[in-house]
Scaffold this motif. Sequence first.
Motif, short mmCIF file in Angstrom:
data_model
loop_
_atom_site.label_atom_id
_atom_site.label_comp_id
_atom_site.label_asym_id
_atom_site.label_seq_id
_atom_site.Cartn_x
_atom_site.Cartn_y
_atom_site.Cartn_z
N VAL A 26 20.89 -1.24 26.87
CA VAL A 26 19.79 -1.31 25.89
C VAL A 26 19.64 -2.75 25.40
CG1 VAL A 26 18.96 -0.53 23.64
CG2 VAL A 26 20.04 1.10 25.19
N LEU A 27 20.75 -3.43 25.17
CA LEU A 27 20.68 -4.84 24.75
C LEU A 27 20.05 -5.71 25.83
CD1 LEU A 27 24.06 -5.50 22.90
CD2 LEU A 27 21.76 -5.64 21.95
N TYR A 28 20.39 -5.47 27.10
CA TYR A 28 19.75 -6.21 28.20
C TYR A 28 18.24 -6.01 28.15
CZ TYR A 28 24.39 -6.36 30.49
OH TYR A 28 25.71 -6.54 30.81
N ALA A 29 17.82 -4.75 28.00
CA ALA A 29 16.39 -4.44 27.97
C ALA A 29 15.70 -5.14 26.80
CB ALA A 29 16.18 -2.93 27.89
N LYS A 30 16.31 -5.05 25.62
CA LYS A 30 15.71 -5.66 24.43
C LYS A 30 15.65 -7.18 24.53
CE LYS A 30 16.88 -2.15 21.00
NZ LYS A 30 17.58 -1.90 19.73
N PHE A 32 16.53 -9.43 27.29
CA PHE A 32 16.10 -10.12 28.51
C PHE A 32 14.90 -9.45 29.17
CE2 PHE A 32 20.72 -10.73 28.10
CZ PHE A 32 20.75 -12.10 27.93
N GLY A 33 14.59 -8.22 28.76
CA GLY A 33 13.50 -7.48 29.38
C GLY A 33 12.25 -7.41 28.53
N ASP A 34 12.25 -8.14 27.42
CA ASP A 34 11.07 -8.22 26.56
C ASP A 34 10.60 -6.85 26.09
OD1 ASP A 34 9.19 -9.68 25.12
OD2 ASP A 34 7.70 -9.53 26.71
N THR A 35 11.57 -5.98 25.76
CA THR A 35 11.25 -4.66 25.22
C THR A 35 12.08 -4.43 23.96
OG1 THR A 35 12.88 -3.64 26.69
CG2 THR A 35 10.59 -3.62 27.43
N PRO A 36 11.75 -5.14 22.87
CA PRO A 36 12.56 -5.06 21.66
C PRO A 36 12.58 -3.67 21.02
CG PRO A 36 10.53 -6.26 21.24
CD PRO A 36 10.61 -6.04 22.72
N ASN A 37 11.65 -2.82 21.38
CA ASN A 37 11.59 -1.48 20.80
C ASN A 37 12.30 -0.43 21.65
OD1 ASN A 37 10.07 -2.45 18.63
ND2 ASN A 37 8.19 -2.23 19.78
N LEU A 49 19.93 -11.28 42.77
CA LEU A 49 18.94 -12.02 41.98
C LEU A 49 18.63 -11.41 40.62
CD1 LEU A 49 16.45 -12.98 44.83
CD2 LEU A 49 18.34 -14.33 43.87
N GLY A 50 18.93 -10.12 40.44
CA GLY A 50 18.61 -9.49 39.16
C GLY A 50 18.97 -8.02 39.13
N MET A 51 18.54 -7.37 38.05
CA MET A 51 18.79 -5.94 37.89
C MET A 51 17.50 -5.23 37.52
SD MET A 51 20.88 -5.75 34.29
CE MET A 51 21.10 -7.34 33.51
N ASN A 52 17.43 -3.97 37.92
CA ASN A 52 16.29 -3.11 37.61
C ASN A 52 16.74 -2.06 36.61
OD1 ASN A 52 14.29 -4.21 39.48
ND2 ASN A 52 15.71 -3.52 41.04
N LEU A 53 16.00 -1.98 35.52
CA LEU A 53 16.29 -1.01 34.46
C LEU A 53 15.06 -0.14 34.24
CD1 LEU A 53 17.76 -3.39 31.70
CD2 LEU A 53 18.97 -2.36 33.62
N ASP A 60 7.48 6.65 26.19
CA ASP A 60 7.19 5.93 27.43
C ASP A 60 8.46 5.42 28.08
OD1 ASP A 60 4.41 6.19 27.10
OD2 ASP A 60 4.37 4.43 25.78
N ALA A 61 8.53 5.54 29.41
CA ALA A 61 9.60 4.95 30.19
C ALA A 61 9.00 3.75 30.92
CB ALA A 61 10.17 5.95 31.17
N THR A 62 9.58 2.57 30.70
CA THR A 62 9.04 1.34 31.26
C THR A 62 10.03 0.71 32.23
OG1 THR A 62 7.87 0.94 29.19
CG2 THR A 62 8.18 -0.95 30.65
N PRO A 63 9.61 0.47 33.48
CA PRO A 63 10.50 -0.23 34.41
C PRO A 63 10.59 -1.71 34.04
CG PRO A 63 8.41 0.29 35.48
CD PRO A 63 8.35 0.86 34.09
N ILE A 64 11.78 -2.26 34.19
CA ILE A 64 12.04 -3.66 33.83
C ILE A 64 12.83 -4.32 34.96
CG2 ILE A 64 13.21 -5.21 32.21
CD1 ILE A 64 13.03 -2.91 30.17
N ARG A 65 12.43 -5.52 35.32
CA ARG A 65 13.19 -6.35 36.25
C ARG A 65 13.70 -7.55 35.47
NH1 ARG A 65 16.21 -6.78 40.92
NH2 ARG A 65 16.06 -8.90 41.73
N ILE A 66 15.01 -7.73 35.43
CA ILE A 66 15.62 -8.87 34.74
C ILE A 66 16.25 -9.78 35.79
CG2 ILE A 66 17.40 -9.60 33.11
CD1 ILE A 66 17.00 -6.88 31.69
N GLN A 67 15.76 -11.01 35.83
CA GLN A 67 16.28 -12.01 36.77
C GLN A 67 17.55 -12.63 36.19
OE1 GLN A 67 13.99 -11.16 39.47
NE2 GLN A 67 14.44 -13.27 39.91
#
Length: 99
Positions: A26-30, A32-37, A49-53, A60-67
């Motif tokens: 959740v911290l990665y998403a908030k 590095f993934g620009d999803t503070p909520n 190269l990165g991770m997919n969350l 809402d479920a939002t896919p996130i790619r963090i490089q």
Amino acid sequence: MSEQITAEISDRICKHMNDDHADAIVLYAKTFGDTPNAIAAEMLSIDSLGMNLIAQMNDDATPIRIQFDHPLKDAEDAHHTLIEMVKQARSNSKQNVDI
């Protein structure tokens, strides 16, 4: 030398992170993934190269790619990088609370 990040290694890392470190994801998403909520998140895969969350925000479920800040050399590098990222995210979180 540590293991390269194959699909099998990715699955193992994701299972460990999802089972034992859900708060870190959740911290990665908030952070590095620009999803503070984000209220929950799951690690779907990791590569050099990165991770997919997938982050849960309200209904809402939002896919996130963090490089990553560098290409990972192997599974050991992934381990150290994920630890450093959670430390950075926790530090950023504390700074935001103190303001």
